[in-house]
Design an enzyme around this catalytic site. Structure first.
Site, PDB file in Angstrom:
ATOM      1  N   SER A  11      50.812 -18.241 -44.660  1.00 46.15           N
ATOM      2  CA  SER A  11      50.172 -18.576 -46.014  1.00 46.15           C
ATOM      3  C   SER A  11      49.549 -19.940 -45.998  1.00 46.15           C
ATOM      4  CB  SER A  11      51.224 -18.789 -47.263  1.00 46.15           C
ATOM      5  OG  SER A  11      51.399 -17.270 -47.534  1.00 46.15           O
ATOM      6  N   LYS A  38      45.752 -19.485 -46.464  1.00 46.12           N
ATOM      7  CA  LYS A  38      45.180 -19.163 -47.596  1.00 46.12           C
ATOM      8  C   LYS A  38      44.429 -20.298 -48.244  1.00 46.12           C
ATOM      9  CE  LYS A  38      48.837 -16.027 -48.639  1.00 46.12           C
ATOM     10  NZ  LYS A  38      50.288 -15.690 -49.294  1.00 46.12           N
ATOM     11  N   TYR A  75      43.779  -9.781 -44.457  1.00 43.20           N
ATOM     12  CA  TYR A  75      44.862 -10.418 -44.973  1.00 43.20           C
ATOM     13  C   TYR A  75      46.025 -10.659 -44.115  1.00 43.20           C
ATOM     14  CZ  TYR A  75      49.100 -12.102 -47.344  1.00 43.20           C
ATOM     15  OH  TYR A  75      50.138 -12.597 -47.899  1.00 43.20           O
ATOM     16  N   TYR A 123      54.895 -21.419 -54.033  1.00 45.97           N
ATOM     17  CA  TYR A 123      55.539 -20.428 -54.814  1.00 45.97           C
ATOM     18  C   TYR A 123      56.285 -21.068 -56.122  1.00 45.97           C
ATOM     19  CZ  TYR A 123      53.920 -18.387 -50.457  1.00 45.97           C
ATOM     20  OH  TYR A 123      53.260 -18.088 -49.401  1.00 45.97           O
ATOM     21  N   VAL A 173      55.567 -18.958 -44.523  1.00 44.43           N
ATOM     22  CA  VAL A 173      56.993 -18.582 -44.042  1.00 44.43           C
ATOM     23  C   VAL A 173      57.011 -18.646 -42.459  1.00 44.43           C
ATOM     24  CG1 VAL A 173      57.293 -16.868 -45.902  1.00 44.43           C
ATOM     25  CG2 VAL A 173      56.135 -15.936 -43.959  1.00 44.43           C
TER      26      VAL A 173
HETATM   27  N1  GLU Z   1      52.060 -13.003 -44.513  1.00 47.44           N
HETATM   28  C1  GLU Z   1      53.240 -13.275 -45.250  1.00 47.44           C
HETATM   29  C2  GLU Z   1      53.233 -12.218 -46.220  1.00 47.44           C
HETATM   30  O1  GLU Z   1      52.320 -11.598 -46.638  1.00 47.44           O
HETATM   31  C3  GLU Z   1      52.510 -14.432 -45.866  1.00 47.44           C
HETATM   32  C4  GLU Z   1      53.943 -15.119 -46.707  1.00 47.44           C
HETATM   33  C5  GLU Z   1      53.864 -16.525 -46.673  1.00 47.44           C
HETATM   34  O2  GLU Z   1      53.651 -17.270 -45.623  1.00 47.44           O
HETATM   35  O3  GLU Z   1      54.339 -17.134 -47.825  1.00 47.44           O
HETATM   36  O4  GLU Z   1      54.187 -11.943 -46.634  1.00 47.44           O
END
Ligand code: GLU
Length: 305
Positions: free
Chosen positions: A61, A64, A188, A240, A258
């Site tokens: 993430s 992003k 994505y 988050y 993650v």
């Molecule tokens: N590719 C992971 C997902 O979509 C990203 C989640 C993350 O890094 O928080 O679940």
């Protein structure tokens, strides 16, 4: 700083209580949790590396931040009609809020929001073209053409991505996606699967520490106002439903993934990348957060003084 980072590696980095590696993406479940890295890239051009700072890991993430920056460059403030700017207070892959809010994701850093951002960047292009653009942008920021997507991780995400597929279809049912769902998902999963080292990541984040300009190369990436705004989104939404806790403990804009990485920005001072694959219950790097907390205590870099 170098001595201090080595101390962090020897103490926090050697802790037994390392959290759990992400298991819902099978390819991430095989990562050795006993790895740890920290890199600090300062605005005056110093680079301090310690631990496994050249080891590649899945940035997940953290990507992003880069896709949001790209989308803002393409669409400007029009992006905010597709995605909000509020903390979600919900897990990264939650679907509940989406129904209440007519398929408009709370912010660009939860999964649904990142899907909306990808949809905006796609603009009718093929996923391959858009991915090439994202990758080129990340390479440009990090000044490193070797940065690539880990196809094994991308495939692993694709094969087990039912939750993300649900989010995308749900948004599409509200008429929120302009491109085919499989284009959005494929793009994505692949941008989440970019592999980088802490050294590369810290350098890629420098423009956010330098008011939108890479202070080392002098290249302007975004305006100072936009850099401030991206930083504020990272502070409010970058971890988050653990964003409040991270702001409380560390006091810096940050984005976690993650894969166990965190990119943190000390505006006017430095870009910091940490990596430790074990996660806390929310999905943020356990030792990575602890290391950043220690670093801020030592340097006084909290944005709150
Ligand atoms: N590719 C992971 C997902 O979509 C990203 C989640 C993350 O890094 O928080 O679940």
């Amino acid at each position: 700083m170098q001595k201090f980072l080595e101390e962090i590696v020897a103490t926090i980095g050697a802790s037994d209580d390392r959290g759990q590696v992400a298991s819902y993406i099978p390819q991430l479940a095989c990562v050795d949790p006993n790895q740890f890295a920290i890199t600090v890239a300062t605005v005056d051009g110093q680079l301090y590396v310690a631990g496994d700072s050249d080891k590649l890991f899945s940035i997940q993430s953290i990507s992003k931040v880069f896709t949001l920056t790209l989308a803002l460059g393409k669409l400007g403030d029009a992006i905010w009609s597709r995605v909000g700017r509020e903390p979600s207070g919900d897990p990264f892959n939650s679907i509940v809020q989406l129904e209440h809010e007519s398929g408009k994701p709370r912010n660009p850093f939860i999964n649904a929001g990142a899907l909306a951002i990808v949809d905006a960047i796609l603009m009718g292009h093929q996923p391959k073209e858009t991915l090439a653009e994202i990758l080129q942008f990340v390479r440009y920021l990090a000044e490193d053409d070797t940065i690539a997507i880990d196809d094994k991780v991308a495939r692993s995400e694709l094969e087990t991505g039912d939750r993300n597929a649900s989010l995308a279809h749900f948004m599409a049912s509200f008429g929120r996606l302009k491109n085919p769902v499989d284009y959005v998902l494929g793009t994505y999963f692949h941008h989440c699967s970019i592999a980088m080292s802490c050294r590369q990541l810290a350098r890629a984040g420098l423009f956010l520490a330098g008011d939108g300009k890479n202070p080392v190369t002098g290249v302007r990436v975004v305006s100072p106002r936009r850099a401030r705004r991206i930083n504020s989104l990272m502070l409010m939404c970058g971890h988050y439903d653990g964003s409040g806790e991270f702001a409380y403990r560390v006091g810096l804009p940050g984005k976690s993934g993650v894969g166990g990485g965190i990119l943190a920005i000390a505006p006017g001072r430095a870009s910091i990348a940490v990596w430790s694959p074990g996660l806390d219950k929310i999905g943020n790097s356990k030792l990575g957060s602890a290391a950043l907390e220690k670093l801020v205590e030592h340097t006084g870099w909290s944005i709150f003084g």
